[in-house]
Write a protein that holds these residues in place. Structure first.
Motif, PDB file in Angstrom:
ATOM      1  N   ARG A 186       0.619  -0.981   0.055  1.00 23.51           N
ATOM      2  CA  ARG A 186      -0.196  -0.538   0.154  1.00 23.51           C
ATOM      3  C   ARG A 186       0.781   1.505  -0.108  1.00 23.51           C
ATOM      4  O   ARG A 186       0.406   2.544  -0.674  1.00 23.51           O
ATOM      5  N   PHE A 187       1.604   0.986   0.772  1.00 25.68           N
ATOM      6  CA  PHE A 187       2.795   2.329   0.984  1.00 25.68           C
ATOM      7  C   PHE A 187       3.922   2.413   0.557  1.00 25.68           C
ATOM      8  O   PHE A 187       4.678   3.715   0.931  1.00 25.68           O
ATOM      9  N   GLU A 188       4.350   1.026  -0.660  1.00 27.58           N
ATOM     10  CA  GLU A 188       5.224   1.386  -1.742  1.00 27.58           C
ATOM     11  C   GLU A 188       6.264   1.225  -0.878  1.00 27.58           C
ATOM     12  O   GLU A 188       7.397   2.604  -0.963  1.00 27.58           O
ATOM     13  N   VAL A 189       6.777   0.407   0.249  1.00 29.36           N
ATOM     14  CA  VAL A 189       7.719   0.510   1.137  1.00 29.36           C
ATOM     15  C   VAL A 189       8.794  -1.091   0.294  1.00 29.36           C
ATOM     16  O   VAL A 189       8.488  -1.184  -0.065  1.00 29.36           O
ATOM     17  N   LEU A 190      10.352   0.361  -0.310  1.00 32.01           N
ATOM     18  CA  LEU A 190      11.147  -0.502  -0.303  1.00 32.01           C
ATOM     19  C   LEU A 190      12.468  -0.391   0.165  1.00 32.01           C
ATOM     20  O   LEU A 190      13.361  -1.352   0.035  1.00 32.01           O
ATOM     21  N   ASN A 191      12.202   0.724   1.181  1.00 33.71           N
ATOM     22  CA  ASN A 191      13.524   0.061   2.214  1.00 33.71           C
ATOM     23  C   ASN A 191      13.748   0.906   3.531  1.00 33.71           C
ATOM     24  O   ASN A 191      12.160   0.852   4.045  1.00 33.71           O
ATOM     25  N   PHE A 192      14.306   0.518   3.895  1.00 34.35           N
ATOM     26  CA  PHE A 192      14.424   0.209   5.900  1.00 34.35           C
ATOM     27  C   PHE A 192      15.402   1.478   6.653  1.00 34.35           C
ATOM     28  O   PHE A 192      15.907   1.557   6.072  1.00 34.35           O
ATOM     29  N   PRO A 193      14.712   1.959   7.618  1.00 30.91           N
ATOM     30  CA  PRO A 193      13.668   2.120   7.457  1.00 30.91           C
ATOM     31  C   PRO A 193      13.180   4.047   6.675  1.00 30.91           C
ATOM     32  O   PRO A 193      13.308   3.821   5.930  1.00 30.91           O
ATOM     33  N   THR A 194      10.764   2.782   6.660  1.00 27.64           N
ATOM     34  CA  THR A 194      10.732   4.074   6.100  1.00 27.64           C
ATOM     35  C   THR A 194       8.899   4.139   7.177  1.00 27.64           C
ATOM     36  O   THR A 194       9.264   3.323   8.410  1.00 27.64           O
ATOM     37  N   LEU A 195       9.017   5.915   7.342  1.00 34.00           N
ATOM     38  CA  LEU A 195       7.835   5.919   8.238  1.00 34.00           C
ATOM     39  C   LEU A 195       6.926   6.728   7.176  1.00 34.00           C
ATOM     40  O   LEU A 195       7.329   7.478   6.377  1.00 34.00           O
ATOM     41  N   VAL A 196       5.499   5.975   7.940  1.00 34.73           N
ATOM     42  CA  VAL A 196       4.867   7.157   6.980  1.00 34.73           C
ATOM     43  C   VAL A 196       3.578   7.514   7.762  1.00 34.73           C
ATOM     44  O   VAL A 196       3.456   6.514   9.314  1.00 34.73           O
ATOM     45  N   TYR A 197       3.141   8.189   7.564  1.00 36.11           N
ATOM     46  CA  TYR A 197       1.941   8.953   8.446  1.00 36.11           C
ATOM     47  C   TYR A 197       1.056   9.168   7.900  1.00 36.11           C
ATOM     48  O   TYR A 197       0.615  10.021   6.754  1.00 36.11           O
TER      49      TYR A 197
END
Length: 191
Positions: A122-133
């Motif tokens: 959903r949030f297109e997380v491709l690497n870490f860390p990733t913060l989404v609000y």
């Protein structure tokens, strides 16, 4: 009279000769273990389950903050140590957001639980860390990939920092460069 002995009358502590290498070996082993398994102080952020955060977001009209992390990720550990373990920053995060930690287990278990997969997609997380609000209504989404330091993280979260950060106003877009005027056409007597 017997000749004076060059030796002292004290006996050598043989147990010390055995204990020294044992203690030295234990110290080296603990250093190696700590390097591969760093201790993490307890996070000051009050992490919620995903379901808890969804319910509270509707009730309190607060955005959900997702922290996408992985156990093997060193920048994730830096974010934890420098931001989430900082009492001032954690209190501000706890007051402004409903924080949810989303831990990637792909390297350890070969796959992620369906809930984690769905959020990463959903949030297109491709690497870490990733913060989404995400706004309480689920509409507006803001994302920060990678760890860029204490102040930039708080700036992204729109939180004031005790370390001198003051949220900046949006800057106007840069003006396009002015093109040079065309060269004059050669005159009638030019070769």
């Amino acid at each position: 009279m017997p000749p004076a002995s060059p030796r002292t009358t004290r006996s050598q502590p043989r147990w010390l000769l055995v204990a020294l290498p044992v203690l030295l070996g234990a110290r080296v082993a603990s250093t190696v273990y700590e390097k591969h398994h760093p201790s993490q102080p307890h996070s000051q952020v009050r992490w919620l389950s995903l379901e808890e955060a969804r319910v509270l977001s509707r009730e309190r009209n607060l955005p959900i903050l997702y922290d996408f992390t992985a156990a093997w990720c060193e920048p994730c550990h830096m974010l934890e140590r420098q931001v989430f373990n900082d009492l001032d920053a954690a209190q501000k995060i706890n007051a402004a957001y409903l924080p949810v930690r989303v831990t990637d287990r792909m390297n350890e278990e070969g796959e992620n639980p369906p809930e984690v997969k769905a959020l990463q997609k959903r949030f297109e997380v491709l690497n870490f860390p990733t913060l989404v609000y995400v706004a309480p209504d689920g509409g507006k989404v803001n994302k920060l990939s990678g760890y860029r330091g204490y102040s930039e993280t708080l700036e992204f979260l729109l939180l004031p920092s005790p370390r001198g950060f003051v949220p900046q106003k949006k800057r106007p877009p840069p003006t396009p460069p002015v093109e040079a005027p065309p060269a004059p056409a050669p005159g009638p007597g030019a070769p």
